[in-house]
Structure formats: C-alpha cells, structure tokens
Write a protein that holds these residues in place. Structure first.
Motif, mmCIF file in Angstrom:
data_model
loop_
_atom_site.group_PDB
_atom_site.id
_atom_site.type_symbol
_atom_site.label_atom_id
_atom_site.label_comp_id
_atom_site.label_asym_id
_atom_site.label_seq_id
_atom_site.Cartn_x
_atom_site.Cartn_y
_atom_site.Cartn_z
ATOM 1 N N ASP A 92 29.863 39.208 42.324
ATOM 2 C CA ASP A 92 29.995 38.977 43.771
ATOM 3 C C ASP A 92 29.609 40.199 44.594
ATOM 4 O O ASP A 92 29.135 40.063 45.719
ATOM 5 N N SER A 93 29.806 41.387 44.036
ATOM 6 C CA SER A 93 29.456 42.596 44.777
ATOM 7 C C SER A 93 28.012 43.026 44.531
ATOM 8 O O SER A 93 27.570 44.031 45.079
ATOM 9 N N LYS A 94 27.303 42.270 43.687
ATOM 10 C CA LYS A 94 25.912 42.592 43.336
ATOM 11 C C LYS A 94 25.797 44.041 42.863
ATOM 12 O O LYS A 94 24.966 44.815 43.331
ATOM 13 N N ALA A 95 26.656 44.390 41.901
ATOM 14 C CA ALA A 95 26.769 45.766 41.435
ATOM 15 C C ALA A 95 25.566 46.203 40.591
ATOM 16 O O ALA A 95 25.313 47.383 40.470
ATOM 17 N N GLY A 96 24.856 45.297 40.004
ATOM 18 C CA GLY A 96 23.753 45.672 39.130
ATOM 19 C C GLY A 96 24.265 46.016 37.740
ATOM 20 O O GLY A 96 25.465 45.948 37.458
ATOM 21 N N LYS A 97 23.347 46.424 36.865
ATOM 22 C CA LYS A 97 23.739 46.709 35.482
ATOM 23 C C LYS A 97 24.640 47.935 35.389
ATOM 24 O O LYS A 97 25.668 47.917 34.710
ATOM 25 N N TYR A 98 24.253 49.003 36.067
ATOM 26 C CA TYR A 98 25.044 50.233 35.991
ATOM 27 C C TYR A 98 26.412 50.050 36.647
ATOM 28 O O TYR A 98 27.430 50.471 36.112
ATOM 29 N N GLY A 99 26.448 49.408 37.798
ATOM 30 C CA GLY A 99 27.715 49.164 38.483
ATOM 31 C C GLY A 99 28.636 48.267 37.672
ATOM 32 O O GLY A 99 29.845 48.492 37.620
ATOM 33 N N SER A 100 28.065 47.258 37.028
ATOM 34 C CA SER A 100 28.861 46.380 36.180
ATOM 35 C C SER A 100 29.422 47.144 34.994
ATOM 36 O O SER A 100 30.581 46.959 34.616
ATOM 37 N N LEU A 101 28.614 48.008 34.420
ATOM 38 C CA LEU A 101 29.077 48.828 33.300
ATOM 39 C C LEU A 101 30.236 49.721 33.729
ATOM 40 O O LEU A 101 31.240 49.836 33.023
ATOM 41 N N VAL A 102 30.117 50.326 34.892
ATOM 42 C CA VAL A 102 31.182 51.196 35.400
ATOM 43 C C VAL A 102 32.452 50.375 35.652
ATOM 44 O O VAL A 102 33.554 50.807 35.302
ATOM 45 N N LEU A 103 32.317 49.197 36.245
ATOM 46 C CA LEU A 103 33.479 48.343 36.494
ATOM 47 C C LEU A 103 34.167 47.944 35.196
ATOM 48 O O LEU A 103 35.392 48.029 35.074
ATOM 49 N N PHE A 104 33.387 47.491 34.231
ATOM 50 C CA PHE A 104 33.987 47.089 32.959
ATOM 51 C C PHE A 104 34.626 48.274 32.253
ATOM 52 O O PHE A 104 35.692 48.138 31.652
ATOM 53 N N PHE A 105 34.006 49.439 32.313
ATOM 54 C CA PHE A 105 34.563 50.605 31.640
ATOM 55 C C PHE A 105 35.858 51.052 32.295
ATOM 56 O O PHE A 105 36.871 51.250 31.626
#
Length: 73
Positions: free
Chosen positions: A39-52
């Motif tokens: 929903d925030s359109k975080a991209g691959k790097y942003g998604s990785l940071v969120l999951f981590f």
C-alpha cells in the motif's frame, strides 16, 4: 478423536492452543507487513527493510520460546 480431546489435560490444551494461535498470529503479522509495503509502494528495498525491522520482533519471540524450552530441560 473426540474422546481424546475430552481427556486432554489443561496443560496440554494450553500448550497446543498457544502454539497454534501464535503461529497464526505470526502468519497474519507477515500478511500485515506485506500489505503495508504494498500500500505504501515501498519497492523492493523498502519492503525488505519493513520485513526485516518489523519481523525482527517476531524472530525475537521465537528465539525466546526456544531458549525457554532449552533452559527448562
């Protein structure tokens, strides 16, 4: 099967329930993190940071549970 459930001790029921429900909660939290990233359109790097970062708390909970079982034995 029903008879086995009726004769189950309270400790066994509690252990089984907590294991199943915590696993479901962890899976649901993973879904929430995924939706947050999408929903925030975080991209691959942003998604990785969120999951981590958000998943690190879940990892800590799992490690705490494993260490508690190891220490008690």
């Amino acid at each position: 099967m029903l008879e086995a459930l009726q004769n189950m001790s309270e400790e066994t029921f509690t252990t089984l329930s907590v294991s199943i429900l915590c696993t479901g909660l962890i899976i649901y939290m993973g879904f929430i993190i995924y939706r947050l990233a999408a929903d925030s359109k975080a991209g691959k790097y942003g998604s990785l940071v969120l999951f981590f970062t958000l998943g690190f708390g879940v990892f800590g909970f799992i490690i705490k549970t494993v260490l508690t079982e190891v220490i008690q034995k």
